[in-house]
Write a protein that holds these residues in place. Sequence first.
Motif, PDB file in Angstrom:
ATOM      1  N   VAL A  98      -9.336   8.299 -29.851  1.00 27.16           N
ATOM      2  CA  VAL A  98      -9.920   7.104 -29.234  1.00 27.16           C
ATOM      3  C   VAL A  98      -9.185   6.916 -27.912  1.00 27.16           C
ATOM      4  N   ALA A  99      -9.886   7.197 -26.797  1.00 26.89           N
ATOM      5  CA  ALA A  99      -9.233   7.201 -25.474  1.00 26.89           C
ATOM      6  C   ALA A  99     -10.021   6.367 -24.470  1.00 26.89           C
ATOM      7  N   VAL A 100     -10.537   5.243 -24.969  1.00 30.21           N
ATOM      8  CA  VAL A 100     -11.174   4.280 -24.053  1.00 30.21           C
ATOM      9  C   VAL A 100     -10.156   3.186 -23.731  1.00 30.21           C
ATOM     10  N   LYS A 101     -10.469   2.331 -22.770  1.00 27.58           N
ATOM     11  CA  LYS A 101      -9.560   1.247 -22.416  1.00 27.58           C
ATOM     12  C   LYS A 101      -9.334   0.359 -23.642  1.00 27.58           C
ATOM     13  N   PRO A 102      -8.147  -0.230 -23.774  1.00 28.40           N
ATOM     14  CA  PRO A 102      -7.827  -0.999 -24.985  1.00 28.40           C
ATOM     15  C   PRO A 102      -8.867  -2.060 -25.335  1.00 28.40           C
ATOM     16  N   TRP A 103      -9.403  -2.748 -24.334  1.00 28.74           N
ATOM     17  CA  TRP A 103     -10.353  -3.831 -24.618  1.00 28.74           C
ATOM     18  C   TRP A 103     -11.731  -3.306 -25.054  1.00 28.74           C
TER      19      TRP A 103
ATOM     20  N   MET B 222       1.250   7.363 -28.036  1.00 32.36           N
ATOM     21  CA  MET B 222       1.422   6.974 -26.632  1.00 32.36           C
ATOM     22  C   MET B 222       1.826   8.224 -25.859  1.00 32.36           C
ATOM     23  N   PRO B 223       0.826   8.899 -25.261  1.00 30.05           N
ATOM     24  CA  PRO B 223       1.128  10.115 -24.495  1.00 30.05           C
ATOM     25  C   PRO B 223       1.305   9.783 -23.014  1.00 30.05           C
ATOM     26  N   ASN B 224       1.707  10.769 -22.217  1.00 26.11           N
ATOM     27  CA  ASN B 224       1.574  10.599 -20.769  1.00 26.11           C
ATOM     28  C   ASN B 224       0.661  11.706 -20.240  1.00 26.11           C
TER      29      ASN B 224
ATOM     30  N   THR C 171     -16.665  12.035 -24.871  1.00 28.66           N
ATOM     31  CA  THR C 171     -17.756  11.109 -24.567  1.00 28.66           C
ATOM     32  C   THR C 171     -17.363  10.221 -23.395  1.00 28.66           C
ATOM     33  N   ARG C 172     -18.394   9.771 -22.676  1.00 31.29           N
ATOM     34  CA  ARG C 172     -18.190   8.830 -21.575  1.00 31.29           C
ATOM     35  C   ARG C 172     -19.483   8.050 -21.395  1.00 31.29           C
ATOM     36  N   THR C 173     -19.504   7.135 -20.446  1.00 25.88           N
ATOM     37  CA  THR C 173     -20.725   6.338 -20.256  1.00 25.88           C
ATOM     38  C   THR C 173     -21.744   7.072 -19.374  1.00 25.88           C
ATOM     39  N   GLN C 174     -21.268   8.028 -18.565  1.00 24.32           N
ATOM     40  CA  GLN C 174     -22.154   8.767 -17.654  1.00 24.32           C
ATOM     41  C   GLN C 174     -22.419  10.171 -18.196  1.00 24.32           C
ATOM     42  N   PRO C 175     -23.640  10.698 -18.024  1.00 24.77           N
ATOM     43  CA  PRO C 175     -23.937  12.018 -18.589  1.00 24.77           C
ATOM     44  C   PRO C 175     -23.272  13.194 -17.854  1.00 24.77           C
TER      45      PRO C 175
ATOM     46  N   GLY D  62     -13.963   8.891 -24.812  1.00 26.00           N
ATOM     47  CA  GLY D  62     -13.330   8.526 -23.543  1.00 26.00           C
ATOM     48  C   GLY D  62     -12.888   9.792 -22.832  1.00 26.00           C
ATOM     49  N   ALA D  63     -13.561  10.090 -21.709  1.00 27.11           N
ATOM     50  CA  ALA D  63     -13.277  11.344 -20.984  1.00 27.11           C
ATOM     51  C   ALA D  63     -12.595  11.047 -19.657  1.00 27.11           C
ATOM     52  N   GLY D  64     -11.775   9.976 -19.628  1.00 29.21           N
ATOM     53  CA  GLY D  64     -11.120   9.592 -18.377  1.00 29.21           C
ATOM     54  C   GLY D  64      -9.786  10.302 -18.203  1.00 29.21           C
ATOM     55  N   ASN D  65      -8.844   9.624 -17.574  1.00 30.03           N
ATOM     56  CA  ASN D  65      -7.545  10.248 -17.271  1.00 30.03           C
ATOM     57  C   ASN D  65      -6.876  10.780 -18.534  1.00 30.03           C
ATOM     58  N   MET D  66      -6.798   9.940 -19.567  1.00 31.43           N
ATOM     59  CA  MET D  66      -6.045  10.354 -20.746  1.00 31.43           C
ATOM     60  C   MET D  66      -6.872  11.238 -21.680  1.00 31.43           C
ATOM     61  N   GLY D  67      -8.131  10.843 -21.948  1.00 27.12           N
ATOM     62  CA  GLY D  67      -8.970  11.687 -22.807  1.00 27.12           C
ATOM     63  C   GLY D  67      -9.115  13.076 -22.200  1.00 27.12           C
TER      64      GLY D  67
ATOM     65  N   ASP E 192     -23.049  10.009 -26.349  1.00 24.74           N
ATOM     66  CA  ASP E 192     -23.369   9.541 -27.704  1.00 24.74           C
ATOM     67  C   ASP E 192     -22.134   9.669 -28.615  1.00 24.74           C
ATOM     68  N   ASN E 193     -21.471   8.543 -28.875  1.00 25.96           N
ATOM     69  CA  ASN E 193     -20.253   8.578 -29.702  1.00 25.96           C
ATOM     70  C   ASN E 193     -20.553   9.010 -31.136  1.00 25.96           C
ATOM     71  N   THR E 194     -21.712   8.590 -31.662  1.00 23.34           N
ATOM     72  CA  THR E 194     -22.064   8.938 -33.048  1.00 23.34           C
ATOM     73  C   THR E 194     -22.245  10.443 -33.183  1.00 23.34           C
TER      74      THR E 194
ATOM     75  N   SER F  85      -5.513   7.075 -32.003  1.00 24.33           N
ATOM     76  CA  SER F  85      -5.785   6.198 -30.853  1.00 24.33           C
ATOM     77  C   SER F  85      -4.666   6.299 -29.815  1.00 24.33           C
ATOM     78  N   VAL F  86      -5.072   6.323 -28.541  1.00 25.13           N
ATOM     79  CA  VAL F  86      -4.079   6.316 -27.442  1.00 25.13           C
ATOM     80  C   VAL F  86      -4.020   4.940 -26.784  1.00 25.13           C
ATOM     81  N   ALA F  87      -4.829   3.997 -27.267  1.00 26.58           N
ATOM     82  CA  ALA F  87      -4.984   2.715 -26.565  1.00 26.58           C
ATOM     83  C   ALA F  87      -3.697   1.886 -26.601  1.00 26.58           C
ATOM     84  N   ALA F  88      -3.185   1.557 -25.435  1.00 23.88           N
ATOM     85  CA  ALA F  88      -1.937   0.798 -25.341  1.00 23.88           C
ATOM     86  C   ALA F  88      -2.124  -0.591 -25.937  1.00 23.88           C
ATOM     87  N   GLY F  89      -1.194  -0.991 -26.781  1.00 24.95           N
ATOM     88  CA  GLY F  89      -1.202  -2.356 -27.323  1.00 24.95           C
ATOM     89  C   GLY F  89      -2.142  -2.560 -28.501  1.00 24.95           C
TER      90      GLY F  89
HETATM   91  N1  LIG Z   1      -3.749   6.808 -18.041  1.00 23.42           N
HETATM   92  C1  LIG Z   1      -2.565   6.912 -18.659  1.00 23.42           C
HETATM   93  O1  LIG Z   1      -1.575   7.372 -18.095  1.00 23.42           O
HETATM   94  C2  LIG Z   1      -2.434   6.442 -20.099  1.00 23.42           C
HETATM   95  C3  LIG Z   1      -1.209   6.635 -20.776  1.00 23.42           C
HETATM   96  C4  LIG Z   1      -1.130   6.274 -22.119  1.00 23.42           C
HETATM   97  C5  LIG Z   1      -2.206   5.687 -22.764  1.00 23.42           C
HETATM   98  N2  LIG Z   1      -3.360   5.474 -22.077  1.00 23.42           N
HETATM   99  C6  LIG Z   1      -4.482   4.845 -22.783  1.00 23.42           C
HETATM  100  O2  LIG Z   1      -5.598   5.703 -22.647  1.00 23.42           O
HETATM  101  C7  LIG Z   1      -6.792   4.911 -22.703  1.00 23.42           C
HETATM  102  C8  LIG Z   1      -7.718   5.346 -21.586  1.00 23.42           C
HETATM  103  O3  LIG Z   1      -7.088   5.127 -20.350  1.00 23.42           O
HETATM  104  P1  LIG Z   1      -7.504   5.985 -19.075  1.00 23.42           P
HETATM  105  O4  LIG Z   1      -6.453   5.761 -18.061  1.00 23.42           O
HETATM  106  O5  LIG Z   1      -7.840   7.375 -19.498  1.00 23.42           O
HETATM  107  O6  LIG Z   1      -8.848   5.212 -18.658  1.00 23.42           O
HETATM  108  P2  LIG Z   1     -10.094   5.767 -17.816  1.00 23.42           P
HETATM  109  O7  LIG Z   1      -9.642   6.855 -16.902  1.00 23.42           O
HETATM  110  O8  LIG Z   1     -10.777   4.598 -17.242  1.00 23.42           O
HETATM  111  O9  LIG Z   1     -11.037   6.442 -18.914  1.00 23.42           O
HETATM  112  C9  LIG Z   1     -11.747   5.706 -19.862  1.00 23.42           C
HETATM  113  C10 LIG Z   1     -12.896   6.556 -20.347  1.00 23.42           C
HETATM  114  O10 LIG Z   1     -13.587   5.824 -21.341  1.00 23.42           O
HETATM  115  C11 LIG Z   1     -14.981   6.042 -21.140  1.00 23.42           C
HETATM  116  N3  LIG Z   1     -15.759   4.997 -21.781  1.00 23.42           N
HETATM  117  C12 LIG Z   1     -15.922   3.701 -21.435  1.00 23.42           C
HETATM  118  N4  LIG Z   1     -16.759   3.085 -22.306  1.00 23.42           N
HETATM  119  C13 LIG Z   1     -17.110   4.031 -23.211  1.00 23.42           C
HETATM  120  C14 LIG Z   1     -17.947   4.017 -24.366  1.00 23.42           C
HETATM  121  N5  LIG Z   1     -18.586   2.900 -24.772  1.00 23.42           N
HETATM  122  N6  LIG Z   1     -18.107   5.157 -25.060  1.00 23.42           N
HETATM  123  C15 LIG Z   1     -17.472   6.297 -24.679  1.00 23.42           C
HETATM  124  N7  LIG Z   1     -16.646   6.374 -23.597  1.00 23.42           N
HETATM  125  C16 LIG Z   1     -16.480   5.245 -22.885  1.00 23.42           C
HETATM  126  C17 LIG Z   1     -15.116   6.041 -19.632  1.00 23.42           C
HETATM  127  O11 LIG Z   1     -16.384   6.573 -19.276  1.00 23.42           O
HETATM  128  P3  LIG Z   1     -16.786   6.873 -17.744  1.00 23.42           P
HETATM  129  O12 LIG Z   1     -16.068   8.150 -17.409  1.00 23.42           O
HETATM  130  O13 LIG Z   1     -18.253   7.049 -17.797  1.00 23.42           O
HETATM  131  O14 LIG Z   1     -16.306   5.706 -16.954  1.00 23.42           O
HETATM  132  C18 LIG Z   1     -13.917   6.916 -19.259  1.00 23.42           C
HETATM  133  O15 LIG Z   1     -14.261   8.281 -19.359  1.00 23.42           O
HETATM  134  C19 LIG Z   1      -6.368   3.452 -22.598  1.00 23.42           C
HETATM  135  O16 LIG Z   1      -6.530   2.814 -23.834  1.00 23.42           O
HETATM  136  C20 LIG Z   1      -4.915   3.514 -22.203  1.00 23.42           C
HETATM  137  O17 LIG Z   1      -4.162   2.453 -22.765  1.00 23.42           O
HETATM  138  C21 LIG Z   1      -3.504   5.853 -20.766  1.00 23.42           C
END
Ligand SMILES: NC(=O)c1ccc[n+]([C@@H]2O[C@H](COP(=O)([O-])OP(=O)(O)OC[C@H]3O[C@@H](n4cnc5c(N)ncnc54)[C@H](OP(=O)(O)O)[C@@H]3O)[C@@H](O)[C@H]2O)c1
Length: 258
Positions: free
Chosen positions: A65-70, A117-119, A32-36, A7-12, A52-54, A91-95
Amino acid sequence: MKIAILGAGNMGGAIAKGLVRSGLNAADITLTRTQPEVPEDLAALGLAVTTDNTEAVAGAEVVFVAVKPWLVSTVLQPIAAKIPSGALVISVAAGVTLADLRADLSRAKGVRLARIMPNTAVGLCCGVTAIAGETPEARDAAKALLDRLGLTVVCGEDRFGAITALSGCGIAHALRFLRAGQEAGLEMGVPAKMAGEIFAQVMKGAAELVLHSGTHPEAEVDRVCTPGGLTIRGINAMERAGFTGAVVQGLLASLPEK
Ligand SMILES: NC(=O)c1ccc[n+]([C@@H]2O[C@H](COP(=O)([O-])OP(=O)(O)OC[C@H]3O[C@@H](n4cnc5c(N)ncnc54)[C@H](OP(=O)(O)O)[C@@H]3O)[C@@H](O)[C@H]2O)c1
């Protein structure tokens, strides 16, 4: 130390940036993320991204583990058996509880487990991270790494909801206070950028006063308030507008249900 961040989004991304800023080698971190495409801010620090997660977890000593909780189960279950024995999964996944994560990792062998649980301020190494471990050893190993990213708080999972509200959500609440200060400055004729910088530094200074001295915030307020002066006049006006009640209500509204 080889680190995979799923998960390379906001938190990763914030964790990766903080680890590099703290002195770890970017070449040892794979996100890792879904887009190259590699997001620009990550590429600028020399961080690599794969879909590629593997591949990412091969040889990893730490797996975030920094993907959305679901998506946690969908991401973890297929790669569980590929995570090296002895690796620390964080894991950083909330809940998502440690028990949920262990169930997803049932095919993994000898994997240690922690939940945090980071910020987003971890990206600048001034975050707050709550840490719970499946074992004291896993918790301490996670803490040793996360101490690089700011304040760490060791606690039970039952505290995670409150810490999510205070820290994960609270940073946005604090930023809204910052924006309000900026708007007041603007109305007083101070250019927006200057007003924002001044008020941000004021908030940073206020936080440092409390963190440094360990005193109650109100003791610092008392030092600034001259009897009959401008500061107390402003504070009382804020309170008549419901300031403390609004902050408490906002944080309570951000308390997760589970
Ligand atoms: N944001 C916060 O302030 C915060 C605070 C504490 C905890 N968290 C936790 O952090 C986690 C991520 O939140 P976020 O805000 O960072 O979400 P986000 O910005 O949407 O990032 C999610 C990342 O997961 C990637 N992803 C989705 N499916 C994937 C897969 N099958 N394999 C690999 N990567 C995959 C996405 O790829 P793409 O880039 O290609 O979309 C994206 O880079 C959540 O569980 C949340 O509860 C977040």
